[in-house]
Design a protein around this motif. Structure first.
Motif, PDB file in Angstrom:
ATOM      1  N   MET A  52       0.846  -1.193   0.000  1.00 39.12           N
ATOM      2  CA  MET A  52       0.000   0.000   0.000  1.00 39.12           C
ATOM      3  C   MET A  52       0.883   1.246   0.000  1.00 39.12           C
ATOM      4  N   PRO A  53       0.721   2.133  -0.993  1.00 41.25           N
ATOM      5  CA  PRO A  53       1.605   3.303  -1.111  1.00 41.25           C
ATOM      6  C   PRO A  53       1.247   4.412  -0.129  1.00 41.25           C
ATOM      7  N   SER A  54       2.232   5.266   0.088  1.00 41.24           N
ATOM      8  CA  SER A  54       2.022   6.503   0.865  1.00 41.24           C
ATOM      9  C   SER A  54       1.358   6.241   2.206  1.00 41.24           C
ATOM     10  N   SER A  55       1.814   5.202   2.888  1.00 45.01           N
ATOM     11  CA  SER A  55       1.210   4.891   4.186  1.00 45.01           C
ATOM     12  C   SER A  55       2.283   4.401   5.149  1.00 45.01           C
ATOM     13  N   GLU A  56       2.331   5.015   6.308  1.00 41.41           N
ATOM     14  CA  GLU A  56       3.208   4.565   7.382  1.00 41.41           C
ATOM     15  C   GLU A  56       2.438   4.671   8.691  1.00 41.41           C
ATOM     16  N   PHE A  57       2.373   3.586   9.428  1.00 36.44           N
ATOM     17  CA  PHE A  57       1.844   3.696  10.781  1.00 36.44           C
ATOM     18  C   PHE A  57       3.013   3.462  11.724  1.00 36.44           C
ATOM     19  N   LEU A  58       3.435   4.526  12.387  1.00 36.37           N
ATOM     20  CA  LEU A  58       4.623   4.497  13.237  1.00 36.37           C
ATOM     21  C   LEU A  58       4.202   4.702  14.686  1.00 36.37           C
ATOM     22  N   LEU A  59       4.246   3.646  15.469  1.00 36.27           N
ATOM     23  CA  LEU A  59       3.869   3.746  16.873  1.00 36.27           C
ATOM     24  C   LEU A  59       5.127   3.909  17.718  1.00 36.27           C
ATOM     25  N   GLY A  60       5.406   5.144  18.103  1.00 35.49           N
ATOM     26  CA  GLY A  60       6.549   5.412  18.961  1.00 35.49           C
ATOM     27  C   GLY A  60       6.202   5.252  20.430  1.00 35.49           C
ATOM     28  N   HIS A  61       7.246   5.153  21.261  1.00 36.79           N
ATOM     29  CA  HIS A  61       7.070   4.975  22.710  1.00 36.79           C
ATOM     30  C   HIS A  61       6.055   3.865  22.997  1.00 36.79           C
ATOM     31  N   SER A  62       6.250   2.748  22.333  1.00 31.92           N
ATOM     32  CA  SER A  62       5.229   1.692  22.329  1.00 31.92           C
ATOM     33  C   SER A  62       5.033   1.024  23.690  1.00 31.92           C
ATOM     34  N   LEU A  63       6.010   1.117  24.571  1.00 31.61           N
ATOM     35  CA  LEU A  63       5.839   0.532  25.906  1.00 31.61           C
ATOM     36  C   LEU A  63       4.769   1.272  26.702  1.00 31.61           C
ATOM     37  N   GLN A  64       4.582   2.541  26.392  1.00 32.38           N
ATOM     38  CA  GLN A  64       3.595   3.358  27.104  1.00 32.38           C
ATOM     39  C   GLN A  64       2.300   3.541  26.304  1.00 32.38           C
ATOM     40  N   ALA A  65       2.218   2.932  25.125  1.00 34.88           N
ATOM     41  CA  ALA A  65       1.111   3.239  24.206  1.00 34.88           C
ATOM     42  C   ALA A  65      -0.190   2.510  24.526  1.00 34.88           C
ATOM     43  N   PHE A  66      -0.103   1.405  25.297  1.00 34.69           N
ATOM     44  CA  PHE A  66      -1.281   0.567  25.531  1.00 34.69           C
ATOM     45  C   PHE A  66      -1.725   0.641  26.990  1.00 34.69           C
ATOM     46  N   ASP A  67      -3.051   0.515  27.197  1.00 33.60           N
ATOM     47  CA  ASP A  67      -3.550   0.436  28.569  1.00 33.60           C
ATOM     48  C   ASP A  67      -3.504  -1.012  29.053  1.00 33.60           C
ATOM     49  N   ASP A  68      -4.009  -1.258  30.244  1.00 32.15           N
ATOM     50  CA  ASP A  68      -3.931  -2.598  30.838  1.00 32.15           C
ATOM     51  C   ASP A  68      -4.750  -3.631  30.076  1.00 32.15           C
ATOM     52  N   ASP A  69      -5.682  -3.168  29.258  1.00 22.39           N
ATOM     53  CA  ASP A  69      -6.511  -4.085  28.464  1.00 22.39           C
ATOM     54  C   ASP A  69      -5.961  -4.302  27.054  1.00 22.39           C
ATOM     55  N   GLY A  70      -4.800  -3.713  26.778  1.00 25.14           N
ATOM     56  CA  GLY A  70      -4.190  -3.891  25.465  1.00 25.14           C
ATOM     57  C   GLY A  70      -4.696  -2.948  24.406  1.00 25.14           C
ATOM     58  N   ASN A  71      -5.410  -1.904  24.811  1.00 22.91           N
ATOM     59  CA  ASN A  71      -5.940  -0.935  23.858  1.00 22.91           C
ATOM     60  C   ASN A  71      -5.017   0.273  23.739  1.00 22.91           C
ATOM     61  N   LEU A  72      -4.916   0.838  22.549  1.00 24.74           N
ATOM     62  CA  LEU A  72      -4.160   2.064  22.377  1.00 24.74           C
ATOM     63  C   LEU A  72      -4.820   3.187  23.173  1.00 24.74           C
ATOM     64  N   LYS A  73      -3.999   4.016  23.775  1.00 29.15           N
ATOM     65  CA  LYS A  73      -4.533   5.047  24.656  1.00 29.15           C
ATOM     66  C   LYS A  73      -4.759   6.385  23.953  1.00 29.15           C
ATOM     67  N   ASP A  74      -3.941   6.714  22.980  1.00 28.07           N
ATOM     68  CA  ASP A  74      -3.988   8.033  22.355  1.00 28.07           C
ATOM     69  C   ASP A  74      -5.055   8.084  21.258  1.00 28.07           C
ATOM     70  N   LYS A  75      -5.979   9.010  21.378  1.00 26.74           N
ATOM     71  CA  LYS A  75      -7.100   9.093  20.433  1.00 26.74           C
ATOM     72  C   LYS A  75      -6.636   9.456  19.023  1.00 26.74           C
ATOM     73  N   ASP A  76      -5.644  10.334  18.909  1.00 24.39           N
ATOM     74  CA  ASP A  76      -5.148  10.716  17.586  1.00 24.39           C
ATOM     75  C   ASP A  76      -4.469   9.540  16.895  1.00 24.39           C
ATOM     76  N   THR A  77      -3.772   8.720  17.673  1.00 32.16           N
ATOM     77  CA  THR A  77      -3.126   7.527  17.121  1.00 32.16           C
ATOM     78  C   THR A  77      -4.178   6.548  16.605  1.00 32.16           C
ATOM     79  N   ILE A  78      -5.234   6.364  17.381  1.00 28.22           N
ATOM     80  CA  ILE A  78      -6.323   5.469  16.967  1.00 28.22           C
ATOM     81  C   ILE A  78      -6.981   5.994  15.699  1.00 28.22           C
ATOM     82  N   LYS A  79      -7.205   7.296  15.636  1.00 30.00           N
ATOM     83  CA  LYS A  79      -7.833   7.902  14.459  1.00 30.00           C
ATOM     84  C   LYS A  79      -6.974   7.683  13.212  1.00 30.00           C
TER      85      LYS A  79
END
Length: 203
Positions: A137-164
């Motif tokens: 897929m062209p022109s697409s990068e999903f870069l999750l930085g600081h990934s140790l802090q990115a998830f809550d205790d249920d394994g969900n991403l915490k940042d709304k902009d990242t999810i969007k």
């Protein structure tokens, strides 16, 4: 519903890339059936005169061939993809070619602030190689930085902009897969070229 294979591009037991793909598996469950595939059980790639391929590599190749698309989650080590992922892709292009014209979405998580941008660029080059010939897929990068802090205790991403952002990229991937299904005119020729390619004859 589309069927995707999500390859965990790490042999680590605690990979945040695995966490990201598990999140996508659950988060997008109403839009696609996503099956996680591990590479940790594959041996390091080694050529043999008989072109012997591990049974698990054959099984994984069959799953990729049957899937509508592939998602690969890669970490970044020393500005590159892990050796384990490189080795897995070598097995998946050695006497078998399941990636030919297969739609691929690349994601990446890393502990630092840059995500896995350099590793993703390298992975694109590998997937575009004559033996693999994936449709990335062209022109697409999903870069999750600081990934140790990115998830809550249920394994969900915490940042709304990242999810969007991830929601938007996944929606684009679904459209990309649909478009790719209409672009099979050269697939047979591409498969034949991949099967016949030999670096030793292309010096």
């Amino acid at each position: 519903m589309k069927k995707f294979i999500a390859i965990v591009g790490s042999n680590s037991k605690s990979s945040t890339n695995r966490n990201l793909l598990k999140y996508m598996q659950n988060h997008f469950k109403d839009e696609a059936d996503i099956e996680l595939a591990e590479i940790k059980d594959l041996p390091i790639f080694k050529k043999s005169p008989e072109k012997t391929v591990p049974e698990y590599a054959i099984e994984l190749a069959n799953k990729i061939e049957a899937a509508d698309g592939v998602i690969i989650g890669t970490p970044e080590y020393d500005h590159s993809i892990p050796a384990a992922l490189s080795s897995a892709l070598a097995w998946l292009s050695y006497g078998q070619h399941p990636f030919v014209d297969k739609p691929v979405m690349i994601t990446g998580a890393s502990y630092g602030s840059l995500g896995s941008s350099r590793a993703q660029a390298q992975l694109r080059q590998i997937l575009d190689s004559p033996e693999i010939k994936a449709r990335i897929m062209p022109s697409s990068e999903f870069l999750l930085g600081h990934s140790l802090q990115a998830f809550d205790d249920d394994g969900n991403l915490k940042d709304k902009d990242t999810i969007k952002q991830l929601d938007g990229l996944f929606a684009d991937f679904l459209k990309f897969v649909g478009i790719s299904e209409q672009l099979g005119g050269a697939t047979a020729a591409n498969m034949e070229e991949a099967r016949n390619f030999n670096w030793e004859d292309n010096k």
